[in-house]
Write an enzyme that holds these catalytic residues in place. Sequence first.
Site, mmCIF file in Angstrom:
data_model
loop_
_atom_site.group_PDB
_atom_site.id
_atom_site.type_symbol
_atom_site.label_atom_id
_atom_site.label_comp_id
_atom_site.label_asym_id
_atom_site.label_seq_id
_atom_site.Cartn_x
_atom_site.Cartn_y
_atom_site.Cartn_z
ATOM 1 C CE LYS A 29 -9.415 6.856 1.870
ATOM 2 N NZ LYS A 29 -9.925 6.163 3.069
ATOM 3 C CD GLU A 85 4.938 12.355 7.629
ATOM 4 O OE1 GLU A 85 5.738 11.607 8.210
ATOM 5 O OE2 GLU A 85 5.197 13.539 7.353
ATOM 6 C CB CYS A 145 4.062 5.317 12.050
ATOM 7 S SG CYS A 145 3.756 6.941 12.756
ATOM 8 C CD GLU A 172 4.400 -0.076 10.351
ATOM 9 O OE1 GLU A 172 3.776 -0.164 9.279
ATOM 10 O OE2 GLU A 172 4.583 0.999 10.938
HETATM 11 P P1 NAD Z 1 -3.121 1.853 4.715
HETATM 12 O O1 NAD Z 1 -2.007 2.283 3.838
HETATM 13 O O2 NAD Z 1 -3.781 0.577 4.438
HETATM 14 O O3 NAD Z 1 -4.286 2.939 4.705
HETATM 15 C C1 NAD Z 1 -4.048 4.277 4.999
HETATM 16 C C2 NAD Z 1 -5.061 5.108 4.263
HETATM 17 O O4 NAD Z 1 -4.854 4.952 2.866
HETATM 18 C C3 NAD Z 1 -6.519 4.711 4.516
HETATM 19 O O5 NAD Z 1 -7.297 5.887 4.577
HETATM 20 C C4 NAD Z 1 -6.853 3.896 3.280
HETATM 21 O O6 NAD Z 1 -8.225 3.912 2.971
HETATM 22 C C5 NAD Z 1 -6.065 4.620 2.212
HETATM 23 N N1 NAD Z 1 -5.746 3.819 1.033
HETATM 24 C C6 NAD Z 1 -5.605 2.476 0.930
HETATM 25 N N2 NAD Z 1 -5.336 2.128 -0.350
HETATM 26 C C7 NAD Z 1 -5.293 3.274 -1.070
HETATM 27 C C8 NAD Z 1 -5.038 3.587 -2.442
HETATM 28 N N3 NAD Z 1 -4.782 2.642 -3.336
HETATM 29 N N4 NAD Z 1 -5.054 4.867 -2.813
HETATM 30 C C9 NAD Z 1 -5.296 5.846 -1.936
HETATM 31 N N5 NAD Z 1 -5.556 5.626 -0.627
HETATM 32 C C10 NAD Z 1 -5.545 4.353 -0.198
HETATM 33 O O7 NAD Z 1 -2.547 1.920 6.167
HETATM 34 P P2 NAD Z 1 -3.294 1.528 7.501
HETATM 35 O O8 NAD Z 1 -3.157 0.086 7.725
HETATM 36 O O9 NAD Z 1 -4.663 2.122 7.513
HETATM 37 O O10 NAD Z 1 -2.448 2.371 8.550
HETATM 38 C C11 NAD Z 1 -1.365 1.855 9.190
HETATM 39 C C12 NAD Z 1 -0.088 2.297 8.514
HETATM 40 O O11 NAD Z 1 0.049 3.706 8.609
HETATM 41 C C13 NAD Z 1 1.144 1.730 9.156
HETATM 42 O O12 NAD Z 1 2.049 1.298 8.186
HETATM 43 C C14 NAD Z 1 1.724 2.908 9.896
HETATM 44 O O13 NAD Z 1 3.085 2.846 10.152
HETATM 45 C C15 NAD Z 1 1.380 4.022 9.002
HETATM 46 N N6 NAD Z 1 1.437 5.279 9.738
HETATM 47 C C16 NAD Z 1 2.444 6.164 9.451
HETATM 48 C C17 NAD Z 1 2.551 7.344 10.176
HETATM 49 C C18 NAD Z 1 3.644 8.338 9.918
HETATM 50 O O14 NAD Z 1 3.487 9.491 10.309
HETATM 51 N N7 NAD Z 1 4.737 7.985 9.290
HETATM 52 C C19 NAD Z 1 1.632 7.625 11.161
HETATM 53 C C20 NAD Z 1 0.645 6.686 11.425
HETATM 54 C C21 NAD Z 1 0.550 5.527 10.683
#
Ligand code: NAD
Length: 487
Positions: free
Chosen positions: A172, A247, A281, A381
Amino acid sequence: MQTKLFINGQFVDASAGSKFAVLNPYDNSRICDVAEARAEDVDIAVDAAAKAQKTWRRSDPSQRGRLLLKLADAIEANGEDLIQLESRDTGHPVRDARKLDLPRTAACFRYFGGMADKFEGFLPPVYPGYINYVTREPVGVVGQIVPWNFPLMFTSWKMAPALAAGNAIVIKPAELTPLSTLRIAELMHEVGFPPGVVNVVPGYGHTAGARLAEHPDVKKIAFTGSTPTGRRIVQASASNLKKVQLELGGKGPNIVFADASIPAAVAGSAWAIFHNQGQACIAGSRLILHERIADEFLERFIALAKSIRLGNPLDEDTEMGPLTSKQHQERVLNFVKVAREEGGEILLGGKAPEREDLVKGCFVEPTIVRAKLTDSVNQEEVFGPFVTVTTFSDDDEALALANGVKYGLGSGLWTSNLSRAHRMAREINAGMVWINSYKVVHPGSPFGGVGESGYGREMGFEAMLEYTQPKSVWVNIDAQVAPHYQR
Ligand code: NAD
């Protein structure tokens, strides 16, 4: 441009006919509407994956590898289209997408293409009369959920090891940025991946994502995203005790010692935070400066930050594009307000640019804020072009500042003292440490965090372990002799 769900080797509409709009963050214009998967579509995709995996898991690993290698070639052959698509969808400057995202994506598929037939089991020495061999079995159907900050590259990080190991995938993409993942699916179809082995279900997190995380036939969920969503994933995974790989967020410390090369540290630290508008991240979002060089460093750093060229990400000259959504731009700007309320000093930026060609987009100026370790902007963050500054007087204080957060993902340090470099690398609480560099990644090196940055690793050999589980097989060499109850 593909805008439908990809299930069982076909692009299809969502069952309910639902769609959502995908916007270009440069001016918030609509690029297209994309089919919105809901729970029932996820169920169909999981069924298709489960059927396909039965054959895929038994396929010749070298054939799986070959398909991944062909895909890497196809990605390069279609590189310019993918770069433009990614840039319009996310706001990444094309120059970065061309130099980094695209080659890293191809390299990841290629690396795991090479790994597929070299991932061996082992033979532990056990009791006389027995042979014990251990194979690594694929987990089954894997659910993968990716965020919007590097959709193309993260698609490869997730898909490549999972497929090399013999799993089938339902992925997804983030609702903000589904286009490059759909294009990758199209290329996979063209190079001959069997139907059902890869399924793409663009949709919202609370519907499609949540269903994937709780689905009883999904045996593993690999998630990249925020820490709060990571917690929800863990809760949902309890339904069938699926494996979870997380992650999550980061708050990367980036320490500059007094003996560092200041020009190199300035340039590297600017890259650490401002690349991709700080939406990374691993971003070096906390500058931790030795007090002796802090003034000189900041003078140069501010001058460099001021010179970064903001603009349309499709222009070759643009060095910083918009953030990926209006909502996120507002969130980042709100942190400026919070920083001021908590006594932080805004040294640069702190607002959306007023330039006429940028006002419609989701831009934020490079922002530098002096703040205490305990301030929200040093603990939460921000995920934007927003860096905090603190100073230290000795190594212990630097370490206390670096480790004074709940996250532990990326980190950096700049010094010409070799023993200090290794000592600090050992003590910093992080999954990755860059010495006199920042943000270097390679498919052969494990990527992931500790603490509230999550668990599990992407890339390298570690990723193959994540996407498999050991099976121990015992062989009694003398089949005529029963081991017990001999009569
Ligand atoms: P997010 O958690 O809002 O969304 C990430 C994904 O999760 C999206 O595809 C979203 O649709 C899905 N999602 C949201 N709610 C969900 C649920 N209840 N169940 C299942 N899936 C769900 O994060 P974001 O704002 O899209 O992305 C930014 C974040 O990602 C930041 O915190 C960043 O640090 C993190 N990130 C981490 C890494 C890593 O490798 N550690 C890499 C890139 C980004």
